[in-house]
Design a protein around this motif. Structure first.
Motif, mmCIF file in Angstrom:
data_model
loop_
_atom_site.group_PDB
_atom_site.id
_atom_site.type_symbol
_atom_site.label_atom_id
_atom_site.label_comp_id
_atom_site.label_asym_id
_atom_site.label_seq_id
_atom_site.Cartn_x
_atom_site.Cartn_y
_atom_site.Cartn_z
ATOM 1 N N ASP A 57 0.865 -1.176 0.000
ATOM 2 C CA ASP A 57 0.000 0.000 0.000
ATOM 3 C C ASP A 57 0.901 1.225 0.000
ATOM 4 O OD1 ASP A 57 -2.764 -0.772 0.002
ATOM 5 O OD2 ASP A 57 -2.451 -1.602 2.006
ATOM 6 N N ARG A 58 0.776 2.053 -1.031
ATOM 7 C CA ARG A 58 1.549 3.299 -1.133
ATOM 8 C C ARG A 58 0.656 4.483 -0.787
ATOM 9 N NH1 ARG A 58 6.180 3.305 -5.082
ATOM 10 N NH2 ARG A 58 6.334 1.187 -5.888
ATOM 11 N N GLU A 59 1.257 5.461 -0.160
ATOM 12 C CA GLU A 59 0.572 6.713 0.176
ATOM 13 C C GLU A 59 -0.722 6.473 0.944
ATOM 14 O OE1 GLU A 59 0.467 9.774 -2.833
ATOM 15 O OE2 GLU A 59 2.049 8.745 -3.937
ATOM 16 N N VAL A 60 -0.667 5.538 1.881
ATOM 17 C CA VAL A 60 -1.825 5.240 2.718
ATOM 18 C C VAL A 60 -1.470 5.598 4.153
ATOM 19 C CG1 VAL A 60 -3.343 3.426 3.589
ATOM 20 C CG2 VAL A 60 -2.610 3.391 1.211
ATOM 21 N N SER A 61 -2.251 6.444 4.745
ATOM 22 C CA SER A 61 -2.014 6.864 6.123
ATOM 23 C C SER A 61 -2.213 5.693 7.076
ATOM 24 C CB SER A 61 -2.986 7.994 6.479
ATOM 25 O OG SER A 61 -3.004 8.217 7.864
ATOM 26 N N GLY A 62 -1.439 5.678 8.141
ATOM 27 C CA GLY A 62 -1.588 4.646 9.164
ATOM 28 C C GLY A 62 -2.915 4.725 9.889
ATOM 29 N N SER A 63 -3.614 5.850 9.760
ATOM 30 C CA SER A 63 -4.918 5.987 10.408
ATOM 31 C C SER A 63 -6.050 5.420 9.556
ATOM 32 C CB SER A 63 -5.191 7.453 10.734
ATOM 33 O OG SER A 63 -5.257 8.214 9.538
ATOM 34 N N GLU A 64 -5.751 5.046 8.302
ATOM 35 C CA GLU A 64 -6.755 4.473 7.407
ATOM 36 C C GLU A 64 -6.741 2.953 7.513
ATOM 37 O OE1 GLU A 64 -6.658 5.918 3.319
ATOM 38 O OE2 GLU A 64 -5.457 7.600 4.036
ATOM 39 N N ALA A 65 -7.893 2.360 7.737
ATOM 40 C CA ALA A 65 -7.977 0.900 7.812
ATOM 41 C C ALA A 65 -8.389 0.284 6.472
ATOM 42 C CB ALA A 65 -8.961 0.479 8.902
ATOM 43 N N ASP A 66 -9.058 1.048 5.627
ATOM 44 C CA ASP A 66 -9.491 0.539 4.318
ATOM 45 C C ASP A 66 -8.379 0.780 3.307
ATOM 46 O OD1 ASP A 66 -11.971 -0.236 5.293
ATOM 47 O OD2 ASP A 66 -12.796 1.769 4.986
ATOM 48 N N ARG A 67 -7.754 -0.325 2.855
ATOM 49 C CA ARG A 67 -6.602 -0.238 1.969
ATOM 50 C C ARG A 67 -6.699 -1.320 0.903
ATOM 51 N NH1 ARG A 67 -2.296 -0.515 6.909
ATOM 52 N NH2 ARG A 67 -3.208 1.178 8.116
ATOM 53 N N ILE A 68 -6.332 -0.987 -0.289
ATOM 54 C CA ILE A 68 -6.422 -1.945 -1.398
ATOM 55 C C ILE A 68 -5.479 -3.123 -1.176
ATOM 56 C CG2 ILE A 68 -5.979 -2.265 -3.857
ATOM 57 C CD1 ILE A 68 -6.982 0.623 -4.228
ATOM 58 N N GLY A 69 -4.212 -2.840 -0.884
ATOM 59 C CA GLY A 69 -3.234 -3.917 -0.703
ATOM 60 C C GLY A 69 -3.568 -4.811 0.473
ATOM 61 N N PHE A 70 -3.972 -4.203 1.581
ATOM 62 C CA PHE A 70 -4.301 -4.991 2.771
ATOM 63 C C PHE A 70 -5.540 -5.836 2.537
ATOM 64 C CE2 PHE A 70 -5.875 -5.919 6.993
ATOM 65 C CZ PHE A 70 -4.717 -6.315 7.634
ATOM 66 N N THR A 71 -6.523 -5.277 1.835
ATOM 67 C CA THR A 71 -7.735 -6.046 1.527
ATOM 68 C C THR A 71 -7.392 -7.248 0.652
ATOM 69 O OG1 THR A 71 -9.125 -4.085 1.723
ATOM 70 C CG2 THR A 71 -10.022 -5.933 0.457
ATOM 71 N N ALA A 72 -6.527 -7.050 -0.340
ATOM 72 C CA ALA A 72 -6.113 -8.168 -1.190
ATOM 73 C C ALA A 72 -5.360 -9.211 -0.371
ATOM 74 C CB ALA A 72 -5.247 -7.663 -2.341
ATOM 75 N N LEU A 73 -4.529 -8.744 0.567
ATOM 76 C CA LEU A 73 -3.794 -9.664 1.444
ATOM 77 C C LEU A 73 -4.760 -10.518 2.256
ATOM 78 C CD1 LEU A 73 -0.760 -9.794 3.263
ATOM 79 C CD2 LEU A 73 -2.512 -9.035 4.820
ATOM 80 N N THR A 74 -5.775 -9.910 2.849
ATOM 81 C CA THR A 74 -6.716 -10.691 3.653
ATOM 82 C C THR A 74 -7.529 -11.655 2.790
ATOM 83 O OG1 THR A 74 -8.374 -8.911 3.618
ATOM 84 C CG2 THR A 74 -6.880 -8.992 5.512
ATOM 85 N N ASP A 75 -7.724 -11.319 1.518
ATOM 86 C CA ASP A 75 -8.432 -12.237 0.618
ATOM 87 C C ASP A 75 -7.679 -13.547 0.433
ATOM 88 O OD1 ASP A 75 -10.496 -10.422 0.284
ATOM 89 O OD2 ASP A 75 -9.800 -9.722 -1.687
ATOM 90 N N VAL A 76 -6.345 -13.499 0.393
ATOM 91 C CA VAL A 76 -5.578 -14.731 0.164
ATOM 92 C C VAL A 76 -5.387 -15.556 1.438
ATOM 93 C CG1 VAL A 76 -4.357 -13.734 -1.812
ATOM 94 C CG2 VAL A 76 -3.257 -13.759 0.432
ATOM 95 N N LEU A 77 -5.712 -14.986 2.599
ATOM 96 C CA LEU A 77 -5.526 -15.726 3.848
ATOM 97 C C LEU A 77 -6.423 -16.961 3.934
ATOM 98 C CD1 LEU A 77 -5.141 -12.850 6.461
ATOM 99 C CD2 LEU A 77 -3.359 -14.140 5.263
ATOM 100 N N ALA A 78 -7.492 -16.980 3.161
ATOM 101 C CA ALA A 78 -8.387 -18.143 3.157
ATOM 102 C C ALA A 78 -7.815 -19.314 2.360
ATOM 103 C CB ALA A 78 -9.753 -17.750 2.590
ATOM 104 N N LEU A 79 -6.774 -19.064 1.566
ATOM 105 C CA LEU A 79 -6.167 -20.145 0.785
ATOM 106 C C LEU A 79 -5.440 -21.100 1.723
ATOM 107 C CD1 LEU A 79 -4.760 -18.011 -2.167
ATOM 108 C CD2 LEU A 79 -6.820 -19.439 -2.159
ATOM 109 N N PRO A 80 -5.606 -22.399 1.520
ATOM 110 C CA PRO A 80 -5.054 -23.369 2.476
ATOM 111 C C PRO A 80 -3.533 -23.394 2.546
ATOM 112 C CG PRO A 80 -5.947 -24.488 0.553
ATOM 113 C CD PRO A 80 -6.332 -23.050 0.417
ATOM 114 N N PHE A 81 -2.843 -22.920 1.522
ATOM 115 C CA PHE A 81 -1.387 -22.984 1.521
ATOM 116 C C PHE A 81 -0.731 -21.712 2.066
ATOM 117 C CE2 PHE A 81 -2.895 -21.918 -2.725
ATOM 118 C CZ PHE A 81 -2.241 -20.732 -2.989
ATOM 119 N N VAL A 82 -1.514 -20.683 2.405
ATOM 120 C CA VAL A 82 -0.962 -19.459 2.993
ATOM 121 C C VAL A 82 -0.916 -19.648 4.502
ATOM 122 C CG1 VAL A 82 -1.258 -16.975 3.312
ATOM 123 C CG2 VAL A 82 -1.755 -18.019 1.092
#
Length: 129
Positions: A57-82
């Motif tokens: 995530d570029r140019e994202v304030s630490g006070s923001e919880a809604d982030r494109i990169g972080f959301t994509a990261l949490t999407d892959v956490l459901a994969l069994p090999f992660v």
């Protein structure tokens, strides 16, 4: 908008147990991104972990919880090999404790271990060394 990724060491055509990385840069400093991703890669090599993609995530304030990169990261956490997430420090989630806790709860939802490159070392008495 698509999330920004850096390739890790995992082979995309042959999924195996791996960890994914996460880096947040505020402000966007292109010179800092390479060393931060390399610190995640070096940590994984030292610990014997296979690194999948590093979500950024570029140019994202630490006070923001809604982030494109972080959301994509949490999407892959459901994969069994992660099997976990690696980041340079917890400040990459947020320097603000309430936002950091909110984001950490998403890792708990998937029982995902979080590995931090810059961990605080504790002495035998529990004090910071």
């Amino acid at each position: 908008m698509r999330p920004e990724l850096r390739n890790g060491d995992a082979k995309p055509d042959d999924p195996e147990d791996c960890v994914v990385g996460y880096v947040r840069i505020e402000p966007a400093d292109p010179a800092a991104l390479g060393p931060l991703c390399e610190s995640v890669r070096a940590f994984c090599r030292a610990k014997g972990l296979i690194l999948g993609p590093v979500f950024i995530d570029r140019e994202v304030s630490g006070s923001e919880a809604d982030r494109i990169g972080f959301t994509a990261l949490t999407d892959v956490l459901a994969l069994p090999f992660v099997k976990g997430v690696v980041m340079p420090s917890l400040d990459h989630l947020s320097p603000t404790m309430d936002v950091r806790v909110r984001l950490m709860k998403l890792f708990l939802r998937y029982s995902t271990p979080v590995h931090v490159v810059e961990e605080v070392e504790l002495g035998a008495d529990g004090a910071c060394a």
